[in-house]
Scaffold this active site. Sequence first.
Site, PDB file in Angstrom:
ATOM      1  NE  ARG A  25       4.117  -8.379  10.815  1.00  0.00           N
ATOM      2  CZ  ARG A  25       3.449  -8.021   9.767  1.00  0.00           C
ATOM      3  NH1 ARG A  25       2.316  -8.310   9.079  1.00  0.00           N
ATOM      4  NH2 ARG A  25       3.767  -6.575   9.370  1.00  0.00           N
ATOM      5  CD  GLU A  82      -2.735   0.316   2.625  1.00  0.00           C
ATOM      6  OE1 GLU A  82      -3.502   1.262   3.122  1.00  0.00           O
ATOM      7  OE2 GLU A  82      -3.027  -0.931   3.302  1.00  0.00           O
ATOM      8  CE  LYS A 125       3.217   1.145   6.075  1.00  0.00           C
ATOM      9  NZ  LYS A 125       2.101   0.188   5.390  1.00  0.00           N
TER      10      LYS A 125
HETATM   11  P1  ATP Z   1       0.031  -2.007   6.884  1.00  0.00           P
HETATM   12  O1  ATP Z   1      -0.360  -2.273   8.421  1.00  0.00           O
HETATM   13  O2  ATP Z   1      -0.097  -0.361   6.566  1.00  0.00           O
HETATM   14  O3  ATP Z   1      -0.999  -2.736   6.032  1.00  0.00           O
HETATM   15  P2  ATP Z   1       2.078  -3.575   5.869  1.00  0.00           P
HETATM   16  O4  ATP Z   1       3.440  -3.776   6.615  1.00  0.00           O
HETATM   17  O5  ATP Z   1       1.270  -4.575   5.913  1.00  0.00           O
HETATM   18  O6  ATP Z   1       1.374  -2.285   6.503  1.00  0.00           O
HETATM   19  P3  ATP Z   1       1.912  -3.373   2.990  1.00  0.00           P
HETATM   20  O7  ATP Z   1       2.281  -2.251   2.259  1.00  0.00           O
HETATM   21  O8  ATP Z   1       0.184  -3.749   2.984  1.00  0.00           O
HETATM   22  O9  ATP Z   1       2.260  -2.968   4.719  1.00  0.00           O
HETATM   23  O10 ATP Z   1       2.761  -4.462   2.874  1.00  0.00           O
HETATM   24  C1  ATP Z   1       2.997  -4.919   1.615  1.00  0.00           C
HETATM   25  C2  ATP Z   1       3.414  -6.519   1.493  1.00  0.00           C
HETATM   26  O11 ATP Z   1       4.676  -6.546   2.667  1.00  0.00           O
HETATM   27  C3  ATP Z   1       2.367  -7.304   2.327  1.00  0.00           C
HETATM   28  O12 ATP Z   1       2.157  -8.284   1.143  1.00  0.00           O
HETATM   29  C4  ATP Z   1       2.820  -7.569   3.487  1.00  0.00           C
HETATM   30  O13 ATP Z   1       2.171  -8.987   3.822  1.00  0.00           O
HETATM   31  C5  ATP Z   1       4.242  -7.744   3.552  1.00  0.00           C
HETATM   32  N1  ATP Z   1       4.923  -7.466   4.690  1.00  0.00           N
HETATM   33  C6  ATP Z   1       4.590  -6.538   5.455  1.00  0.00           C
HETATM   34  N2  ATP Z   1       5.452  -6.399   6.524  1.00  0.00           N
HETATM   35  C7  ATP Z   1       5.950  -7.745   6.605  1.00  0.00           C
HETATM   36  C8  ATP Z   1       6.833  -8.441   7.311  1.00  0.00           C
HETATM   37  N3  ATP Z   1       7.131  -7.744   8.822  1.00  0.00           N
HETATM   38  N4  ATP Z   1       7.065  -9.703   7.057  1.00  0.00           N
HETATM   39  C9  ATP Z   1       6.909 -10.072   5.848  1.00  0.00           C
HETATM   40  N5  ATP Z   1       5.967  -9.390   5.045  1.00  0.00           N
HETATM   41  C10 ATP Z   1       5.610  -8.406   5.401  1.00  0.00           C
HETATM   42 MG    MG Z   2      -1.094  -4.404   4.648  1.00  0.00          MG
END
Ligand code: ATP
Ligand code: MG
Length: 592
Positions: free
Chosen positions: A297, A62, A307
Amino acid sequence: MSSESVTPVAPITTNFLRNIIESDLNANRFSGKLWAGKPGTAAVQAGGTPDPARIRTRFPPEPNGYLHIGHAKSICLNFGLARDFGGVCHMRFDDTNPEKEEQEYVDAILDAVKWLGFDWTANNTEHLYFASDYFPVMFACAEALIQAGHAYVDQQSPEEMRAMRGTLTEPGRDSSWRSRPAAESLQLLHEMRDGKHPDGSMALRARIDMASPNINLRDPVIYRIRHATHHRTGDTWCVYPMYAFAHPIEDALECITHSICTLEFEDQRPFYDWVLNRLQELGQVATPLPHQYEFARLNMSYIVTSKRKLLQLVKEGYVSGWDDPRMPTLVGLRRRGYSAAALRLFCERTGVSKNNARIDYSLLDQALREVQDPVAPRSVAILHPLKLVITNFSAHMIETCQAPRNPHDPAAGMREFPLTRELWIEREDFAEVPPKKYFRLFPGNSVRLKYGYVITCTGCVKDENGQVIEVHAEYNPETKSGTPGSDLVKVKGNVTWISAAHAIPAEIRLYDRLFSVPFPDAGDSDFLACLNPNSVEVIQGLLEPGTVGTDAVVTQFERLGYFVPDQIDSKAEKLVFNRVTTLRDTWAAGAT
Ligand code: ATP
Ligand code: MG
C-alpha cells in the site's frame, strides 16, 4: 472543471504486475473466456460471447468514507493496467457491510474517480457494480457449499469461536456443531435469513481445517446475522456475507482476471482460492477463475490516512472539513490545487512493489511542478506589499509591459500589464541596510523591475515608528525590457511588481504540511500532538491585473509557487487563492 485526458503522463515503467499480465496474455490464459455483458454465474456467462476485454480489473472501495491518496494509487493502478493492456476496469462498490455505508460516499467516490480521469464505461457498457446486487447469488453459493459438505452452521458464541480457533503455534479445535448434517445447517441458514435468530447467536462457517497453519483457513465465518438496514437493499436481508467470502465471488461473477489488493490480504489468498475452487466444482462460477495479487500500500510521510484519524481531524475541528486543502483526501488535494495529472504522475512514479516503504511527501509536490511548469500561466502576486514610487515617472503616464504567458510555451503568447509611477513590491525586496549578498533594492543600488525598466533606489520614507512605508527610485528610460540596448545596464537583482492603481486585492492562503514530523502515526505517538501549528497562513495580497480567479486553473505566481483559486470561496468580487506548493522543495534536509 474540464476533464483531462488519460494519456499516461510518464513513460511506463514496468512492474511485477505488468510482467504477470504480459505472461498471462502471452500464454493465452484467458482464451475462450466468455462475457455475457453483465456479471453473473457460470450459467449466465456460458450464454455470453468471447470477452472483448483482454483483462478485467476492478477498483472495489467500501462506501464508508472519502477516498484518499492511497486510493488514488489503487485507482491509477487498476484503471491504468486495464487501459494499457486492452482491458476493462470495473468500478465496484464493495457494500456488503450494512453498517456505516452511505449514498453520500458512493456519490463522492464516483466523482473522485471521474475527476482523476478514469471511466468505467467501455465497449458501450457501464461497468459500475454494487456487490449488494449479488446478495442472492452469494446466498445461493452458501447453500451450495452446505449441500456439498463444505459449510455448516455453528452455534458457538463469537467468544467461544475465538477461544477454539487456536493460535499461531497451536491448532484450533473443532466445534461440536461441525459435524451436523447438511440438511440441518441448511434449515438453520434459512431460519437465519428469515430473521428467526438474533445477531451473534449462530453463523455459517466454511468447513476446511481447524488445524491449518494458516489461521484464515480454520473454518472462517462466511455468513453472519446482522439485523441492520442496508443503504441499498434496505431490510431485505438480515444475514450478510463476510468480506473474505464475498470478495472472491464478486470477482468471479464479474469475470475479473487480476484481482489486485494490498499486502495485508496475502494470508487471505488461500481462502480466496478455496472459495472459488469449491464454487467452480459446484458449477456456480465461470472459469478461468480470478487470481488475487498483492502489492504494498502507499504510505506517505507527513500525512495520516486512517479513516478514524481523518474523521477525528474533521470532527474535532483541526481542519475545516473533508475537503480542507491540507487533508490527504482526494477532495482536499483537489481543492488545494493538486491536479489529476499530477496525482497520476505521482502514482506512476512511486511504482508498484511488494515492500512497504514510506514515500516522501515532496514527491507529490515534485509531480505537481513537473506537470504544471510547462502549462501553468504565469502571473505576479505580491504577498507583503510595500509602495515603490518612481519619482521621475509622470503621474499620468501608463506604460504597457509584456511578459510571456508561459516561457516554455511561446505559442501561449504574451500577457500585458501597466507600469505606472506607483507600484507595489514585496517588502522583502527592500532593505535600508542590506545584508551581505543582497542584490535587491537598497539606497544607491540598481535592479530591474521584471519586464520593465532598470531603476535605482534613491531612498525611503518611514512612519513615526521607523517602519518603512515607501521606497523611492528613479528609472532609466533607455532600459525597457525587450527593446534594443535594454541590457546595456547590468544589474544583479530582479524585482516583481504590480501597478498600485491596477492591482487586484485577493486573499491568499499559504498551506504547509499538516504535520510537522514525517511519521505522525508511528508507534504510539499521539498524532494530534504532531500537528503543524503553522500549516496555514492567510494573508491579504495583491495580484497582477488580468489574473483569472474563478477557474480551476493552476497559475504560477512568479517566485512564489503554484496557486489555484479556492473552488468554494473564490468569487469574482473577492478572489481567494490557495498555494499548492512552492517552486522548490523547502522541506529538504536542513531547510525549514
Ligand atoms: P478500510 O480500512 O475501511 O477497509 P481501505 O482504505 O482499505 O479502508 P477500501 O474502500 O476498502 O478502503 O479501499 C478500496 C481499495 O483501495 C482497496 O482495493 C484497497 O486495497 C485500496 N487502498 C486503500 N488504501 C490504499 C493505499 N494506502 N495504497 C494502495 N491502495 C489502497
Ligand atoms: Mg478495505
